[in-house]
Write a protein that holds these residues in place. Structure first.
Motif, PDB file in Angstrom:
ATOM      1  N   LEU A 198      -7.981  -5.121   1.778  1.00  0.00           N
ATOM      2  CA  LEU A 198      -7.397  -4.169   0.950  1.00  0.00           C
ATOM      3  C   LEU A 198      -6.423  -4.744  -0.036  1.00  0.00           C
ATOM      4  O   LEU A 198      -5.950  -6.031  -0.136  1.00  0.00           O
ATOM      5  CB  LEU A 198      -6.592  -3.101   1.766  1.00  0.00           C
ATOM      6  N   GLY A 204      -3.032  -5.585  -2.256  1.00  0.00           N
ATOM      7  CA  GLY A 204      -1.867  -5.685  -1.766  1.00  0.00           C
ATOM      8  C   GLY A 204      -1.510  -7.280  -2.210  1.00  0.00           C
ATOM      9  O   GLY A 204      -1.967  -7.951  -2.847  1.00  0.00           O
ATOM     10  N   SER A 238       0.889  -1.122   0.033  1.00  0.00           N
ATOM     11  CA  SER A 238       0.036   0.177   0.031  1.00  0.00           C
ATOM     12  C   SER A 238       1.016   1.207   0.127  1.00  0.00           C
ATOM     13  O   SER A 238       2.036   1.195   0.165  1.00  0.00           O
ATOM     14  CB  SER A 238      -0.872  -0.010   1.236  1.00  0.00           C
ATOM     15  N   GLY A 260      -3.704  -5.555   5.224  1.00  0.00           N
ATOM     16  CA  GLY A 260      -4.296  -5.456   3.978  1.00  0.00           C
ATOM     17  C   GLY A 260      -5.289  -6.877   4.128  1.00  0.00           C
ATOM     18  O   GLY A 260      -6.672  -6.598   3.455  1.00  0.00           O
ATOM     19  N   ASP A 307       1.771  -4.349   6.450  1.00  0.00           N
ATOM     20  CA  ASP A 307       0.923  -3.892   5.416  1.00  0.00           C
ATOM     21  C   ASP A 307       0.176  -5.320   4.887  1.00  0.00           C
ATOM     22  O   ASP A 307      -0.786  -5.054   4.716  1.00  0.00           O
ATOM     23  CB  ASP A 307       1.798  -3.383   4.464  1.00  0.00           C
TER      24      ASP A 307
END
Length: 312
Positions: free
Chosen positions: A309, A311, A245, A304, A300
């Protein structure tokens, strides 16, 4: 019945090693870095293994890293004895016999590779076996004593753990894991050359052709700075290529800028600064940098996944 006293030769072969000495042979600080980067590679993979298999795989990778350390200490016992940084290690200090360290390293190598192959997959096991061979033979027995590029080429051994972790989870190697490899690979020379700057006397006594002893301090400082200019953008690649991200991108960019700043301070370090404060500061920051980059990437990935999200 009278007890038979040991002969003088037998007395010489007796070992005073403790469990702590064998732990020291494994280079636990190096092992912790290997475990962490391998863990990040495994967690970042799209296929997560069963928790039990994941733990066993990480332990096998740790054991393989420890085996490499033991074999390195066995072969380097002669030069370790003349370097202040390493003279207290178990073999030069006489607490562990060389043959014991060699046997320990070989047995641990076989067990770690076989365990990873049987319980994970043979690609990961083959990569682990190659890493042990590369570090113990290619780097320790050949490169370290023959070329000032020893750290540059030999750094590949320390860069493989995230690829091994990824392979243990998926049975494959991907561009994502290769990027993690490149980050460690490019980080290794400036990290160790910073150490070599303020430990050049040790390396000179041991006859190791580290860059400051062969090319001089000025050339070493320039090369450290060049590598800092390479590592900074490579650390951002996971975001630039869409594998992480923007948050990771910002953190990695800040960490990379810090690396360049500390390397710049080394580049312009006054020649009369015999305490090498700038080199010591870079060495310390480089450890923070590598941990920060991989911790940010791990966070991250986990964030995610938790929030669905984009990624890895």
């Amino acid at each position: 019945m009278a007890l038979v006293e040991p002969t003088r030769d037998e007395e010489v072969q007796l070992s005073e090693a403790t469990a702590g000495d064998y732990l020291e042979l494994l280079k636990p600080r190096v092992m912790s870095l290997v475990v962490f980067t391998a863990f990040v590679g495994m967690v970042a993979a799209p296929i997560l293994p069963h928790p039990f298999l994941a733990v066993v795989a990480i332990l096998a990778i740790a054991a393989g890293a420890g085996a490499s350390g033991a074999l390195n200490m066995w072969y380097d016992a002669d030069i370790d004895a003349v370097m202040s940084r390493t003279a207290g290690r178990p073999i030069p200090a006489g607490r562990v016999m060389p043959g014991e360290a060699l046997s320990f390293g070989l047995v641990l190598s076989v067990l770690s590779v076989m365990t990873l192959g049987v319980l994970a997959n043979w690609l990961a096991a083959a990569l682990l076996a190659f890493t042990i061979f590369f570090y113990a033979v290619i780097y320790t027995m050949w490169l370290k004593r023959s070329t000032p590029q020893n750290i540059v080429i030999g750094g590949a051994a320390g860069a493989f753990p995230p690829i091994i972790g990824w392979a243990a989870a998926t049975g494959t190697v991907s561009i994502e894991s290769v990027i993690l490899f490149l980050i460690i690979f490019l980080w290794t020379p400036p990290h160790f050359w910073a150490l070599a700057l303020f430990k050049s006397g040790d390396y000179e006594r041991a006859g190791i052709p580290m860059m400051p002893n062969v090319a001089g301090e000025a050339s070493t400082r320039r090369q450290i700075f060049v590598y800092s200019l390479l590592i900074a953008p490579v650390g951002v690649l996971p975001w630039a290529l869409g594998y992480a991200s923007l948050g990771y991108g910002m953190v990695s960019a800040a960490l990379g800028a810090g690396f360049v700043w500390y390397a710049w301070k080394v580049l312009v370090m006054p020649a009369e600064d015999r305490k090498m404060k700038a080199a010591k500061a870079l060495f310390g920051y480089s450890l923070l940098y590598l941990f920060g980059i991989f911790a940010a990437f791990l966070a991250d990935v986990l964030i995610g996944r938790a929030f669905g999200l984009a990624g890895i």
